[in-house]
Design an enzyme around this catalytic site. Sequence first.
Site, short mmCIF file in Angstrom:
data_model
loop_
_atom_site.label_atom_id
_atom_site.label_comp_id
_atom_site.label_asym_id
_atom_site.label_seq_id
_atom_site.Cartn_x
_atom_site.Cartn_y
_atom_site.Cartn_z
N HIS A 122 -9.54 -3.67 13.36
CA HIS A 122 -8.32 -4.14 12.53
C HIS A 122 -7.89 -5.58 13.04
O HIS A 122 -6.98 -5.53 13.97
CB HIS A 122 -7.40 -3.28 12.23
CG HIS A 122 -6.21 -3.89 11.29
ND1 HIS A 122 -4.96 -3.61 11.35
CD2 HIS A 122 -6.29 -4.56 10.08
CE1 HIS A 122 -4.15 -3.95 10.28
NE2 HIS A 122 -5.27 -4.69 9.62
N SER A 129 0.35 -4.84 10.61
CA SER A 129 0.71 -5.69 9.56
C SER A 129 1.92 -6.46 10.00
O SER A 129 2.99 -5.93 10.50
CB SER A 129 1.06 -4.61 8.42
OG SER A 129 1.33 -5.47 7.10
N ARG A 176 2.19 -12.42 -1.37
CA ARG A 176 0.78 -12.65 -0.76
C ARG A 176 -0.09 -13.63 -1.49
O ARG A 176 0.26 -13.69 -2.77
CB ARG A 176 0.04 -11.14 -0.87
CG ARG A 176 0.64 -10.32 0.11
CD ARG A 176 -0.30 -10.37 1.53
NE ARG A 176 0.28 -9.13 2.25
CZ ARG A 176 -0.23 -9.00 3.50
NH1 ARG A 176 -1.28 -9.72 3.93
NH2 ARG A 176 0.18 -7.97 4.20
N ASP A 221 -8.60 -10.34 9.16
CA ASP A 221 -8.34 -9.03 9.08
C ASP A 221 -9.07 -7.98 9.55
O ASP A 221 -8.84 -6.89 10.01
CB ASP A 221 -7.64 -8.63 7.53
CG ASP A 221 -6.71 -7.74 7.70
OD1 ASP A 221 -5.88 -7.40 8.47
OD2 ASP A 221 -6.92 -6.69 6.91
N LYS A 226 -8.42 -2.33 1.68
CA LYS A 226 -8.25 -1.37 2.82
C LYS A 226 -9.17 -0.26 2.49
O LYS A 226 -9.41 0.51 3.54
CB LYS A 226 -6.59 -1.33 2.93
CG LYS A 226 -6.00 -2.46 3.68
CD LYS A 226 -6.44 -2.75 5.14
CE LYS A 226 -5.89 -3.49 6.10
NZ LYS A 226 -5.28 -4.67 5.90
N THR A 243 -3.16 -13.10 10.71
CA THR A 243 -3.51 -14.18 9.80
C THR A 243 -3.09 -15.55 10.09
O THR A 243 -3.70 -16.38 10.18
CB THR A 243 -3.17 -13.75 8.23
OG1 THR A 243 -3.62 -12.70 7.79
CG2 THR A 243 -3.44 -15.02 7.30
N ARG A 303 0.95 -1.11 0.06
CA ARG A 303 -0.13 -0.24 -0.15
C ARG A 303 0.92 1.31 -0.11
O ARG A 303 1.99 1.13 0.48
CB ARG A 303 -1.04 0.04 1.34
CG ARG A 303 -2.14 -0.87 1.18
CD ARG A 303 -2.92 -0.91 2.33
NE ARG A 303 -2.06 -1.13 3.54
CZ ARG A 303 -1.67 -0.23 4.46
NH1 ARG A 303 -2.29 1.23 4.25
NH2 ARG A 303 -1.03 -0.33 5.30
#
Length: 534
Positions: free
Chosen positions: A219, A237, A321, A256, A199, A242, A59
Amino acid sequence: MNNMNNRVPNLGYLNLANGTAIFYQLTPAQLVEAAIKRNEGVLSDTGALAIDTGEFTGRSPKDRFIVDDEITHDVVWWGDINIKFAANKFDALYNKVTSYLANKEIFVRDSCACANEKYHIDIRVVTETAYQNLFVHHLFIRPEVVNPEGQPEWTIIAAPGFKANPATDGTRQENFVIISFSKRTILIGGTGYTGEIKKAIFSVLNFILPHDKQVLSMHCSANTGNRGDTAIFFGLSGTGKTTLSADPERNLIGDDEHGWSDYSIFNFEGGCYAKCCGLTAEKEPQIFNAIKYGALLENVNFVPGTRRVNFNNIDKTENTRVAYPLSNVSNAVIPSIAASPKNIFFLTADAFGILPPISKLTPEQAMYHFISGYTAKIAGTEAGITEPKATFSACFGEAFLPLHPVAYAKLLGKKIKEHQVNVWLINTGWTGGAYGTGQRMKLSYTRAMITAALNGGLDNVSYHQHPVFNMMIPVSCPNVPDEVLNPKNTWANAENYECSANKLANAFVKNFEKYAAYSTVEIINAGPNTVVAV
Ligand code: ATP
Ligand code: MN
């Protein structure tokens, strides 16, 4: 590439219809075919689609804007995180993006967010690429019935190939994510990183749910035990949301983004977006096994001459990812709703090796740590840089919060008290010293600590208090060596530990200053002991 049922979506309201080849609601098989035909990606040996997201493999928070309008002007917490964008500039850029898409193939998908029907929102997503549409299929909730003729509540337009002109368009760079609450539209350009799509809608929900519906948006990941006991895991993050929510002994709610209404929590999404770096079948079997047909692999490398992913190769990015629908996980709960949590875990990856791997927080300490949102960033994967950096991100997700963090913290505090939730702080980061000296906490130990907390294995053990941070540390934990539990004992030099602990405490206190005015004395006092600067 045929439209499903030959239905044509209503795009009139978007000014998008002219001369464009529209592929509506394609199935994953059709999207995979389209992506391959368009040279967006190739198949892996397990049938996943492997693509590269281009220049952006993560991001770009500095390029996320919110339109300053009558809905947002007095409500949004403006600043470096929620950056203002002028309404007229949004309209102009919108026209440029739609003109750009007018002579292209576009992929349109109707989907929704929020597993709890009461809070459900319909989202139409228009993407320039097939892989982005596959991502939306996996990550958003797949509605049973779609209404192509209708106008959805929200629309996302994502055109990675469109590049803005910062001088005239009002953006910082060529890439942008802009949210307009009045138009209920999200405009994404110049970036093909799919995480921006998920997001962006998370940011929207973080506005709508607490502000309009008094529902706490979080979150966090979530799972439940066989007795319906829910656990949620907050964390920035890379801290393990996860990874740790994927537990074969428990049922997965989501990895998430969740909401907490009166009596239940619910997933906003319909899939997971897991990191692939260093993935092994032994350590993370559920994620590994979810990378089957139709899953979307991003920025991975194959073992040369094969289509087998080398999960250790991070040449393109450390942030490799995989996106897959919840149905790829055998023990997922669908629709993803569960009872209010009995346990909350705050995950932090402390690269200083100071915080205990597991500790119990009082409700006030919980508020303090929630508002602080501490984790540490490792200066980089770049060679030679070993100095970790403390980062604080309120509510473990400041980048996605349009309202002032205290708005979320107050809602959480109320719920922790009402539901008498246990709150644990878990350091999934370093032990035995800071990054460079110590090593990361073993995943198997972290898992064992969480299992013990959930199954009552820490109810009847002794605790001692951390001398600086004051949280309670268990002296023993099933399946974890005792010496791992007290961070000071894992350091070669106890004095060094104390000195570093004081430094970190100072960073906490300094960061909290900006929240003091919104906080209570009890919460402020729940922070670390005030120390003389070292
Ligand atoms: P994001 O918000 O970016 O999705 P996340 O919180 O979901 O991040 P994960 O994807 O779970 O983070 O990443 C945690 C990473 O750290 C995984 O690659 C995992 O294998 C690794 N890891 C190493 N040690 C641990 C540990 N002790 N606990 C949790 N994760 C660990
Ligand atoms: Mn995650």
